[in-house]
Scaffold this motif. Structure first.
Motif, PDB file in Angstrom:
ATOM      1  N   ASP A 243     -68.933 -65.074 -91.491  1.00 22.79           N
ATOM      2  CA  ASP A 243     -68.234 -65.917 -90.504  1.00 22.79           C
ATOM      3  C   ASP A 243     -68.423 -65.337 -89.109  1.00 22.79           C
ATOM      4  OD1 ASP A 243     -66.712 -67.957 -89.476  1.00 22.79           O
ATOM      5  OD2 ASP A 243     -64.810 -66.956 -89.854  1.00 22.79           O
ATOM      6  N   ASN A 244     -69.656 -65.057 -88.755  1.00 23.81           N
ATOM      7  CA  ASN A 244     -69.923 -64.376 -87.504  1.00 23.81           C
ATOM      8  C   ASN A 244     -69.548 -65.212 -86.288  1.00 23.81           C
ATOM      9  OD1 ASN A 244     -71.191 -63.399 -85.136  1.00 23.81           O
ATOM     10  ND2 ASN A 244     -72.529 -62.149 -86.382  1.00 23.81           N
ATOM     11  N   ARG A 245     -70.067 -66.399 -86.153  1.00 19.32           N
ATOM     12  CA  ARG A 245     -69.832 -67.272 -84.991  1.00 19.32           C
ATOM     13  C   ARG A 245     -70.135 -66.570 -83.672  1.00 19.32           C
ATOM     14  NH1 ARG A 245     -64.361 -70.603 -86.600  1.00 19.32           N
ATOM     15  NH2 ARG A 245     -64.918 -70.853 -88.765  1.00 19.32           N
ATOM     16  N   GLY A 246     -70.984 -65.556 -83.731  1.00 20.39           N
ATOM     17  CA  GLY A 246     -71.413 -64.897 -82.509  1.00 20.39           C
ATOM     18  C   GLY A 246     -70.484 -63.830 -81.991  1.00 20.39           C
ATOM     19  N   ARG A 247     -69.685 -63.256 -82.843  1.00 16.02           N
ATOM     20  CA  ARG A 247     -68.789 -62.175 -82.420  1.00 16.02           C
ATOM     21  C   ARG A 247     -69.561 -60.859 -82.440  1.00 16.02           C
ATOM     22  NH1 ARG A 247     -65.535 -65.626 -85.567  1.00 16.02           N
ATOM     23  NH2 ARG A 247     -63.693 -66.346 -84.437  1.00 16.02           N
ATOM     24  N   THR A 248     -69.672 -60.244 -81.285  1.00 13.54           N
ATOM     25  CA  THR A 248     -70.361 -58.962 -81.174  1.00 13.54           C
ATOM     26  C   THR A 248     -69.541 -58.021 -80.299  1.00 13.54           C
ATOM     27  OG1 THR A 248     -71.598 -59.537 -79.172  1.00 13.54           O
ATOM     28  CG2 THR A 248     -72.639 -60.090 -81.299  1.00 13.54           C
ATOM     29  N   ASN A 249     -69.796 -56.755 -80.450  1.00 16.45           N
ATOM     30  CA  ASN A 249     -69.110 -55.771 -79.611  1.00 16.45           C
ATOM     31  C   ASN A 249     -69.582 -55.853 -78.166  1.00 16.45           C
ATOM     32  OD1 ASN A 249     -67.214 -54.503 -81.337  1.00 16.45           O
ATOM     33  ND2 ASN A 249     -68.943 -53.643 -82.444  1.00 16.45           N
ATOM     34  N   GLU A 250     -70.835 -56.212 -77.981  1.00 18.99           N
ATOM     35  CA  GLU A 250     -71.345 -56.349 -76.615  1.00 18.99           C
ATOM     36  C   GLU A 250     -70.573 -57.436 -75.850  1.00 18.99           C
ATOM     37  OE1 GLU A 250     -75.499 -57.424 -74.258  1.00 18.99           O
ATOM     38  OE2 GLU A 250     -75.520 -57.244 -76.436  1.00 18.99           O
ATOM     39  N   ARG A 251     -70.409 -58.593 -76.460  1.00 16.32           N
ATOM     40  CA  ARG A 251     -69.676 -59.684 -75.806  1.00 16.32           C
ATOM     41  C   ARG A 251     -68.184 -59.350 -75.713  1.00 16.32           C
ATOM     42  NH1 ARG A 251     -71.980 -64.224 -74.637  1.00 16.32           N
ATOM     43  NH2 ARG A 251     -70.018 -65.363 -74.786  1.00 16.32           N
ATOM     44  N   GLY A 252     -67.627 -58.768 -76.768  1.00 11.02           N
ATOM     45  CA  GLY A 252     -66.217 -58.414 -76.756  1.00 11.02           C
ATOM     46  C   GLY A 252     -65.880 -57.428 -75.648  1.00 11.02           C
ATOM     47  N   LYS A 253     -66.769 -56.478 -75.415  1.00 14.68           N
ATOM     48  CA  LYS A 253     -66.525 -55.479 -74.369  1.00 14.68           C
ATOM     49  C   LYS A 253     -66.504 -56.131 -72.986  1.00 14.68           C
ATOM     50  CE  LYS A 253     -67.734 -50.969 -72.664  1.00 14.68           C
ATOM     51  NZ  LYS A 253     -68.552 -49.793 -72.783  1.00 14.68           N
ATOM     52  N   ILE A 254     -67.373 -57.085 -72.747  1.00  8.51           N
ATOM     53  CA  ILE A 254     -67.397 -57.790 -71.456  1.00  8.51           C
ATOM     54  C   ILE A 254     -66.064 -58.499 -71.220  1.00  8.51           C
ATOM     55  CG2 ILE A 254     -68.457 -59.721 -70.206  1.00  8.51           C
ATOM     56  CD1 ILE A 254     -71.128 -58.878 -71.638  1.00  8.51           C
ATOM     57  N   TYR A 255     -65.559 -59.178 -72.238  1.00  5.51           N
ATOM     58  CA  TYR A 255     -64.278 -59.886 -72.116  1.00  5.51           C
ATOM     59  C   TYR A 255     -63.128 -58.891 -71.993  1.00  5.51           C
ATOM     60  CZ  TYR A 255     -66.134 -64.567 -72.801  1.00  5.51           C
ATOM     61  OH  TYR A 255     -66.782 -65.769 -72.625  1.00  5.51           O
ATOM     62  N   SER A 256     -63.214 -57.782 -72.727  1.00  2.00           N
ATOM     63  CA  SER A 256     -62.187 -56.751 -72.636  1.00  2.00           C
ATOM     64  C   SER A 256     -62.102 -56.204 -71.218  1.00  2.00           C
ATOM     65  CB  SER A 256     -62.497 -55.623 -73.628  1.00  2.00           C
ATOM     66  OG  SER A 256     -61.554 -54.587 -73.517  1.00  2.00           O
TER      67      SER A 256
ATOM     68  N   ASP B 110     -56.255 -51.276 -73.973  1.00  2.00           N
ATOM     69  CA  ASP B 110     -57.689 -51.474 -74.175  1.00  2.00           C
ATOM     70  C   ASP B 110     -57.956 -51.470 -75.679  1.00  2.00           C
ATOM     71  OD1 ASP B 110     -60.449 -51.404 -74.333  1.00  2.00           O
ATOM     72  OD2 ASP B 110     -60.673 -49.667 -73.007  1.00  2.00           O
ATOM     73  N   LEU B 111     -57.807 -52.631 -76.275  1.00  2.00           N
ATOM     74  CA  LEU B 111     -57.958 -52.756 -77.715  1.00  2.00           C
ATOM     75  C   LEU B 111     -59.407 -52.574 -78.155  1.00  2.00           C
ATOM     76  CD1 LEU B 111     -55.878 -53.197 -79.877  1.00  2.00           C
ATOM     77  CD2 LEU B 111     -56.312 -55.637 -79.758  1.00  2.00           C
ATOM     78  N   TRP B 112     -60.343 -52.936 -77.291  1.00  2.00           N
ATOM     79  CA  TRP B 112     -61.746 -52.769 -77.637  1.00  2.00           C
ATOM     80  C   TRP B 112     -62.036 -51.284 -77.887  1.00  2.00           C
ATOM     81  CZ3 TRP B 112     -66.216 -50.316 -76.424  1.00  2.00           C
ATOM     82  CH2 TRP B 112     -67.385 -50.846 -76.973  1.00  2.00           C
ATOM     83  N   SER B 113     -61.646 -50.430 -76.940  1.00  2.00           N
ATOM     84  CA  SER B 113     -61.902 -48.995 -77.089  1.00  2.00           C
ATOM     85  C   SER B 113     -61.103 -48.390 -78.238  1.00  2.00           C
ATOM     86  CB  SER B 113     -61.562 -48.255 -75.793  1.00  2.00           C
ATOM     87  OG  SER B 113     -62.433 -48.666 -74.764  1.00  2.00           O
ATOM     88  N   ALA B 114     -59.901 -48.887 -78.452  1.00  2.00           N
ATOM     89  CA  ALA B 114     -59.045 -48.336 -79.511  1.00  2.00           C
ATOM     90  C   ALA B 114     -59.612 -48.602 -80.905  1.00  2.00           C
ATOM     91  CB  ALA B 114     -57.642 -48.925 -79.404  1.00  2.00           C
ATOM     92  N   LEU B 115     -60.372 -49.688 -81.056  1.00  2.00           N
ATOM     93  CA  LEU B 115     -60.855 -50.077 -82.390  1.00  2.00           C
ATOM     94  C   LEU B 115     -62.350 -49.863 -82.595  1.00  2.00           C
ATOM     95  CD1 LEU B 115     -58.871 -53.421 -82.742  1.00  2.00           C
ATOM     96  CD2 LEU B 115     -58.266 -51.181 -83.690  1.00  2.00           C
ATOM     97  N   TYR B 116     -63.099 -49.695 -81.529  1.00  2.00           N
ATOM     98  CA  TYR B 116     -64.556 -49.625 -81.620  1.00  2.00           C
ATOM     99  C   TYR B 116     -65.007 -48.466 -82.500  1.00  2.00           C
ATOM    100  CZ  TYR B 116     -69.448 -49.395 -80.215  1.00  2.00           C
ATOM    101  OH  TYR B 116     -70.821 -49.371 -80.219  1.00  2.00           O
ATOM    102  N   GLU B 117     -65.851 -48.798 -83.466  1.00  2.00           N
ATOM    103  CA  GLU B 117     -66.464 -47.845 -84.392  1.00  2.00           C
ATOM    104  C   GLU B 117     -65.459 -46.962 -85.133  1.00  2.00           C
ATOM    105  OE1 GLU B 117     -69.724 -45.778 -82.451  1.00  2.00           O
ATOM    106  OE2 GLU B 117     -71.003 -47.536 -82.709  1.00  2.00           O
ATOM    107  N   ARG B 118     -64.276 -47.471 -85.339  1.00  2.00           N
ATOM    108  CA  ARG B 118     -63.277 -46.748 -86.134  1.00  2.00           C
ATOM    109  C   ARG B 118     -63.412 -47.213 -87.582  1.00  2.00           C
ATOM    110  NH1 ARG B 118     -58.517 -44.851 -83.074  1.00  2.00           N
ATOM    111  NH2 ARG B 118     -57.907 -44.016 -85.079  1.00  2.00           N
ATOM    112  N   PRO B 119     -63.469 -46.304 -88.527  1.00  2.00           N
ATOM    113  CA  PRO B 119     -63.567 -46.719 -89.927  1.00  2.00           C
ATOM    114  C   PRO B 119     -62.230 -47.274 -90.428  1.00  2.00           C
ATOM    115  CG  PRO B 119     -63.396 -44.336 -89.761  1.00  2.00           C
ATOM    116  CD  PRO B 119     -63.485 -44.864 -88.350  1.00  2.00           C
ATOM    117  N   ASN B 120     -62.305 -48.177 -91.346  1.00  3.93           N
ATOM    118  CA  ASN B 120     -61.140 -48.692 -92.074  1.00  3.93           C
ATOM    119  C   ASN B 120     -60.120 -49.450 -91.227  1.00  3.93           C
ATOM    120  OD1 ASN B 120     -62.194 -47.379 -94.403  1.00  3.93           O
ATOM    121  ND2 ASN B 120     -61.281 -45.474 -93.665  1.00  3.93           N
TER     122      ASN B 120
END
Length: 177
Positions: A91-104, A120-130
């Motif tokens: 269910d991607n619909r074009g969700r990427t970290n690159e685009r999310g970071k720009i909006y963040s 800053d939810l993007w930084s808090a969750l980026y590349e965090r396991p689980n």
């Protein structure tokens, strides 16, 4: 869609107004518009929509009427995603970290302009396991991260009266001692 309902959810003439509103948009808005069924909102429109809703909830300009002088607002930025899990669940619909970071980053900049506490939810969750169940929706661990970030903002805020439970008066303090 929030523009269609925010004045109904937060009517200015309501007798009781909220003490705290946590404002969270961007995960769907930042999706790539090239994907079928994309919920994308163009970046400029996204920022302007957030500005309208934030100013309705808590006006920071003396000439504007806000819900209540005691209504506090915390804004969460657009989150990161786990791109591999999003692809796996289909269910991607074009969700990427690159685009999310720009909006963040755009949301954080707006919040700073408005003087609104922002997480800053993007930084808090980026590349965090689980932290993601399916790449987008939070697990218990992801929810705990968000909860702790919100709790930190509340505990550090200089709001009167405070919303930090450690700083609230205890009407029954003399009962046990």
């Amino acid at each position: 869609m929030a523009l269609d309902v925010y004045k109904k959810i937060f009517p200015k003439d309501a007798k009781i107004q909220p003490s705290l509103v946590i404002f969270y948009f961007g995960g769907n808005d930042s999706a790539d518009p090239k994907f079928p069924l994309s919920p994308n909102v163009p970046l400029d429109e996204y920022v302007e929509n957030m500005r309208k809703i934030a100013l309705h909830i808590k006006a920071y300009v003396l000439t504007l009427e806000c819900l209540s002088e005691k209504t506090r607002l915390i804004m969460l930025s657009s989150p990161a995603v786990n791109e591999k899990l999003v692809e796996y669940y289909g269910d991607n619909r074009g969700r990427t970290n690159e685009r999310g970071k720009i909006y963040s980053e755009a949301g954080i900049k707006l919040d700073q302009q408005l003087g609104v506490p922002v997480i800053d939810l993007w930084s808090a969750l980026y590349e965090r396991p689980n932290v993601f169940r399916d790449g987008m929706h939070l697990t218990k661990e992801g929810s705990e991260i968000v909860f702790n970030k919100i709790k930190d903002v509340i505990s550090k805020a200089e709001w009167e009266p405070s919303l930090d439970w450690n700083k609230m008066p205890n009407e029954f303090a003399n009962i046990y001692g």
